[in-house]
Design a protein around this motif. Structure first.
Motif, PDB file in Angstrom:
ATOM      1  N   THR A  85       0.814  -1.223   0.000  1.00  0.00           N
ATOM      2  CA  THR A  85       0.000   0.000   0.000  1.00  0.00           C
ATOM      3  C   THR A  85       0.848   1.275   0.000  1.00  0.00           C
ATOM      4  O   THR A  85       0.334   2.363   0.212  1.00  0.00           O
ATOM      5  N   SER A  86       2.162   1.127  -0.234  1.00  0.00           N
ATOM      6  CA  SER A  86       2.999   2.336  -0.236  1.00  0.00           C
ATOM      7  C   SER A  86       2.810   3.158  -1.499  1.00  0.00           C
ATOM      8  O   SER A  86       3.135   4.339  -1.527  1.00  0.00           O
ATOM      9  N   SER A  87       2.304   2.530  -2.567  1.00  0.00           N
ATOM     10  CA  SER A  87       2.129   3.309  -3.796  1.00  0.00           C
ATOM     11  C   SER A  87       1.116   2.657  -4.723  1.00  0.00           C
ATOM     12  O   SER A  87       0.619   1.557  -4.450  1.00  0.00           O
ATOM     13  N   GLY A  88       0.827   3.356  -5.807  1.00  0.00           N
ATOM     14  CA  GLY A  88       0.056   2.805  -6.926  1.00  0.00           C
ATOM     15  C   GLY A  88      -1.299   2.232  -6.555  1.00  0.00           C
ATOM     16  O   GLY A  88      -2.088   2.827  -5.806  1.00  0.00           O
ATOM     17  N   GLY A 110      -2.242  -0.449  -4.725  1.00  0.00           N
ATOM     18  CA  GLY A 110      -2.495  -0.816  -3.330  1.00  0.00           C
ATOM     19  C   GLY A 110      -2.852   0.396  -2.490  1.00  0.00           C
ATOM     20  O   GLY A 110      -3.792   0.356  -1.675  1.00  0.00           O
ATOM     21  N   LEU A 126       5.341  -5.345   6.136  1.00  0.00           N
ATOM     22  CA  LEU A 126       5.352  -6.667   5.499  1.00  0.00           C
ATOM     23  C   LEU A 126       6.280  -6.616   4.286  1.00  0.00           C
ATOM     24  O   LEU A 126       6.078  -5.825   3.364  1.00  0.00           O
ATOM     25  N   ASP A 127       7.307  -7.465   4.341  1.00  0.00           N
ATOM     26  CA  ASP A 127       8.193  -7.623   3.191  1.00  0.00           C
ATOM     27  C   ASP A 127       8.007  -9.038   2.671  1.00  0.00           C
ATOM     28  O   ASP A 127       8.321 -10.010   3.369  1.00  0.00           O
ATOM     29  N   LEU A 128       7.500  -9.172   1.462  1.00  0.00           N
ATOM     30  CA  LEU A 128       7.196 -10.498   0.922  1.00  0.00           C
ATOM     31  C   LEU A 128       8.450 -11.318   0.623  1.00  0.00           C
ATOM     32  O   LEU A 128       8.366 -12.513   0.365  1.00  0.00           O
ATOM     33  N   GLY A 135       3.827  -6.357  -5.855  1.00  0.00           N
ATOM     34  CA  GLY A 135       4.622  -7.089  -6.839  1.00  0.00           C
ATOM     35  C   GLY A 135       5.462  -6.117  -7.648  1.00  0.00           C
ATOM     36  O   GLY A 135       5.286  -4.894  -7.556  1.00  0.00           O
ATOM     37  N   TYR A 136       6.377  -6.650  -8.436  1.00  0.00           N
ATOM     38  CA  TYR A 136       7.192  -5.788  -9.298  1.00  0.00           C
ATOM     39  C   TYR A 136       7.569  -6.573 -10.556  1.00  0.00           C
ATOM     40  O   TYR A 136       7.348  -7.790 -10.639  1.00  0.00           O
ATOM     41  N   ASN A 138      -3.644  -9.730  -7.394  1.00  0.00           N
ATOM     42  CA  ASN A 138      -3.429  -8.791  -8.492  1.00  0.00           C
ATOM     43  C   ASN A 138      -2.423  -9.425  -9.448  1.00  0.00           C
ATOM     44  O   ASN A 138      -1.217  -9.338  -9.258  1.00  0.00           O
ATOM     45  N   PRO A 148      -5.078  -6.919 -14.624  1.00  0.00           N
ATOM     46  CA  PRO A 148      -5.042  -5.574 -15.193  1.00  0.00           C
ATOM     47  C   PRO A 148      -4.161  -5.513 -16.438  1.00  0.00           C
ATOM     48  O   PRO A 148      -3.163  -6.229 -16.538  1.00  0.00           O
ATOM     49  N   SER A 204       0.485   4.144 -12.348  1.00  0.00           N
ATOM     50  CA  SER A 204       1.120   3.899 -11.045  1.00  0.00           C
ATOM     51  C   SER A 204       2.620   4.131 -11.212  1.00  0.00           C
ATOM     52  O   SER A 204       3.074   4.541 -12.279  1.00  0.00           O
ATOM     53  N   ARG A 205       3.380   3.792 -10.166  1.00  0.00           N
ATOM     54  CA  ARG A 205       4.849   3.928 -10.270  1.00  0.00           C
ATOM     55  C   ARG A 205       5.470   2.647 -10.827  1.00  0.00           C
ATOM     56  O   ARG A 205       6.684   2.471 -10.770  1.00  0.00           O
ATOM     57  N   ASN A 241       9.439   2.022 -11.218  1.00  0.00           N
ATOM     58  CA  ASN A 241      10.101   1.077 -10.312  1.00  0.00           C
ATOM     59  C   ASN A 241      10.793  -0.047 -11.079  1.00  0.00           C
ATOM     60  O   ASN A 241      11.891  -0.484 -10.723  1.00  0.00           O
TER      61      ASN A 241
HETATM   62  N1  NAP Z   1       0.500  -0.742 -13.111  1.00  0.00           N
HETATM   63  C1  NAP Z   1       0.239  -1.640 -14.044  1.00  0.00           C
HETATM   64  O1  NAP Z   1       0.152  -1.302 -15.249  1.00  0.00           O
HETATM   65  C2  NAP Z   1       0.002  -3.089 -13.672  1.00  0.00           C
HETATM   66  C3  NAP Z   1      -0.497  -3.941 -14.662  1.00  0.00           C
HETATM   67  C4  NAP Z   1      -0.716  -5.288 -14.340  1.00  0.00           C
HETATM   68  C5  NAP Z   1      -0.465  -5.743 -13.060  1.00  0.00           C
HETATM   69  N2  NAP Z   1       0.023  -4.884 -12.112  1.00  0.00           N
HETATM   70  C6  NAP Z   1       0.282  -5.427 -10.769  1.00  0.00           C
HETATM   71  O2  NAP Z   1      -0.274  -4.578  -9.802  1.00  0.00           O
HETATM   72  C7  NAP Z   1       0.428  -4.727  -8.564  1.00  0.00           C
HETATM   73  C8  NAP Z   1       0.677  -3.343  -7.953  1.00  0.00           C
HETATM   74  O3  NAP Z   1       1.551  -2.634  -8.812  1.00  0.00           O
HETATM   75  P1  NAP Z   1       1.439  -1.049  -9.030  1.00  0.00           P
HETATM   76  O4  NAP Z   1       1.065  -0.828 -10.442  1.00  0.00           O
HETATM   77  O5  NAP Z   1       0.654  -0.402  -7.976  1.00  0.00           O
HETATM   78  O6  NAP Z   1       2.995  -0.663  -8.929  1.00  0.00           O
HETATM   79  P2  NAP Z   1       3.832   0.155  -7.812  1.00  0.00           P
HETATM   80  O7  NAP Z   1       3.318   1.531  -7.731  1.00  0.00           O
HETATM   81  O8  NAP Z   1       5.248  -0.084  -8.187  1.00  0.00           O
HETATM   82  O9  NAP Z   1       3.477  -0.587  -6.445  1.00  0.00           O
HETATM   83  C9  NAP Z   1       4.017  -1.845  -6.127  1.00  0.00           C
HETATM   84  C10 NAP Z   1       3.839  -2.102  -4.650  1.00  0.00           C
HETATM   85  O10 NAP Z   1       4.387  -3.402  -4.347  1.00  0.00           O
HETATM   86  C11 NAP Z   1       5.246  -3.246  -3.223  1.00  0.00           C
HETATM   87  N3  NAP Z   1       6.306  -4.254  -3.153  1.00  0.00           N
HETATM   88  C12 NAP Z   1       7.293  -4.520  -4.039  1.00  0.00           C
HETATM   89  N4  NAP Z   1       8.105  -5.475  -3.560  1.00  0.00           N
HETATM   90  C13 NAP Z   1       7.618  -5.832  -2.334  1.00  0.00           C
HETATM   91  C14 NAP Z   1       8.002  -6.753  -1.338  1.00  0.00           C
HETATM   92  N5  NAP Z   1       9.106  -7.508  -1.461  1.00  0.00           N
HETATM   93  N6  NAP Z   1       7.264  -6.857  -0.213  1.00  0.00           N
HETATM   94  C15 NAP Z   1       6.169  -6.094  -0.033  1.00  0.00           C
HETATM   95  N7  NAP Z   1       5.757  -5.170  -0.932  1.00  0.00           N
HETATM   96  C16 NAP Z   1       6.466  -5.054  -2.069  1.00  0.00           C
HETATM   97  C17 NAP Z   1       5.844  -1.858  -3.391  1.00  0.00           C
HETATM   98  O11 NAP Z   1       6.431  -1.425  -2.182  1.00  0.00           O
HETATM   99  P3  NAP Z   1       7.750  -0.486  -2.120  1.00  0.00           P
HETATM  100  O12 NAP Z   1       7.221   0.920  -2.296  1.00  0.00           O
HETATM  101  O13 NAP Z   1       8.309  -0.751  -0.772  1.00  0.00           O
HETATM  102  O14 NAP Z   1       8.647  -0.912  -3.235  1.00  0.00           O
HETATM  103  C18 NAP Z   1       4.589  -1.094  -3.794  1.00  0.00           C
HETATM  104  O15 NAP Z   1       3.822  -0.784  -2.666  1.00  0.00           O
HETATM  105  C19 NAP Z   1       1.686  -5.540  -8.879  1.00  0.00           C
HETATM  106  O16 NAP Z   1       1.516  -6.871  -8.440  1.00  0.00           O
HETATM  107  C20 NAP Z   1       1.759  -5.500 -10.407  1.00  0.00           C
HETATM  108  O17 NAP Z   1       2.396  -6.637 -10.913  1.00  0.00           O
HETATM  109  C21 NAP Z   1       0.259  -3.567 -12.394  1.00  0.00           C
END
Ligand code: NAP
Length: 283
Positions: free
Chosen positions: A13-16, A18, A56-58, A85-86, A134, A179, A184-185, A189
């Motif tokens: 939930t730190s960004s994007g 979540g 929580l660190d996965l 996820g990343y 997700n 999605p 998002s970031r 990232n």
């Molecule tokens: N944005 C898109 O276009 C898109 C499309 C399809 C699927 N998704 C999925 O959507 C989900 C959220 O992504 P987002 O778009 O919101 O990107 P984001 O802004 O980069 O957010 C990713 C989040 O995951 C956290 N995270 C990464 N590694 C982690 C770990 N080891 N333990 C706990 N938290 C961790 C990050 O925390 P930190 O800030 O600490 O790094 C951040 O809160 C992901 O699973 C991604 O695969 C996104």
């Protein structure tokens, strides 16, 4: 009527996505939100808005076990949204074993472990427990230069589908969110990681393909702009899956997710492969 609040636990939930989903649930007094992030200071504002915040660190099995223990001991839990996820991008031949394993730890093994550990509490949810993952359009439409990320999301899908069968008798529903491009970031990232993890190992024969990937990660090639949605689209799916009596098994969000799902189902693998390979060759 004094109804019990329902509780949702959200990862990343730190960004994007979540952060947005947590924020929208916090607007609803009937919901209690357990917001998690690697660094608590990143979600201090959510705590001020009365979220229960936990680190929580996965990638850290102890962190997962500690959180699950606390939730199982003291909290009612109705909904788990596995969001964090990343993407670790680059040609598969250029990825180190360590890099591949880290991708799977964060995107697959961490969420699997967390979910397994929270199942006892979710099984006791009044009504029924809901689990959401997700995932991504890239779990079913694989893309060159993103192979390990695609593989991780495909593995997550397989786990979720199996879990759905195995927990149906406990009145738990499992929903996959697929999605396409969401604001998002995420790309920023991905690019940061790519510079450290992949770029130093990149095969010079794939110079054109890497240049195209870098442009995309930096937002310079915006061919997806017309299709990109805000995280609100994901919130709507999560909210529906959390509150509908019979939640859907899968939500495909954005037009590419819907159209390409049917394209790859209706056309032969050979055709899909030819199109993707052409895109790869053109860079
Ligand atoms: N944005 C898109 O276009 C898109 C499309 C399809 C699927 N998704 C999925 O959507 C989900 C959220 O992504 P987002 O778009 O919101 O990107 P984001 O802004 O980069 O957010 C990713 C989040 O995951 C956290 N995270 C990464 N590694 C982690 C770990 N080891 N333990 C706990 N938290 C961790 C990050 O925390 P930190 O800030 O600490 O790094 C951040 O809160 C992901 O699973 C991604 O695969 C996104």
């Amino acid at each position: 009527m004094n109804e019990r609040k329902r509780t949702i636990l959200i990862t990343g939930t730190s960004s994007g996505i979540g952060r947005h989903v947590a924020s929208r649930f916090l607007e609803r007094p009937e919901w209690r939100v357990i917001a998690t992030a690697r660094h608590l200071e990143d979600i201090a504002d959510l705590a001020e808005r009365s979220a229960v915040t936990r680190s929580l660190d996965l990638d850290d099995a102890v962190s997962i076990a500690t959180l699950a223990e606390e939730v199982n001991a003291g909290h009612a839990l109705d909904v788990l949204f596995n969001n964090a996820g990343y993407g670790g991008y680059g040609a598969v031949e250029d990825l180190s074993l360590d890099q591949m394993m880290r991708q799977f730890t964060t995107n697959v093994f961490g969420p699997m472990d967390l979910t397994n550990r929270l199942l006892p509490t979710l099984s006791r949810a009044e009504g029924r427990g809901r689990i959401m993952f997700n995932s991504s359009i890239l779990s079913y439409v694989v893309s060159p230069m993103k192979g390990n990320y695609c593989a991780s999301k495909a593995a997550l899908d397989a786990y979720a589908k199996t879990l759905r069968m195995e927990t149906a008798h406990r009145n738990i529903s499992v929903t996959l969110i697929h999605p396409g491009p969401i604001e998002s970031r995420f790309n920023a990232n991905v690019y940061k990681r790519y510079l450290v993890e992949t770029k130093p190992r990149a095969n010079p024969e794939l110079k054109t393909q890497y240049a195209a990937l870098e442009r995309a990660m930096q937002g310079q090639d915006d061919s997806m702009k017309a299709y990109r949605l805000t995280p609100e689209a994901i919130f709507r799916a999560v909210y529906e899956a959390a509150t509908d009596r019979y939640p859907r098994e899968c939500y495909r969000i954005t037009r590419p997710s819907k159209v390409l799902y049917w394209v790859q189902r209706l056309l032969s693998d050979r055709w899909v492969n030819a199109v993707q390979s052409r895109r790869f060759a053109d860079g």
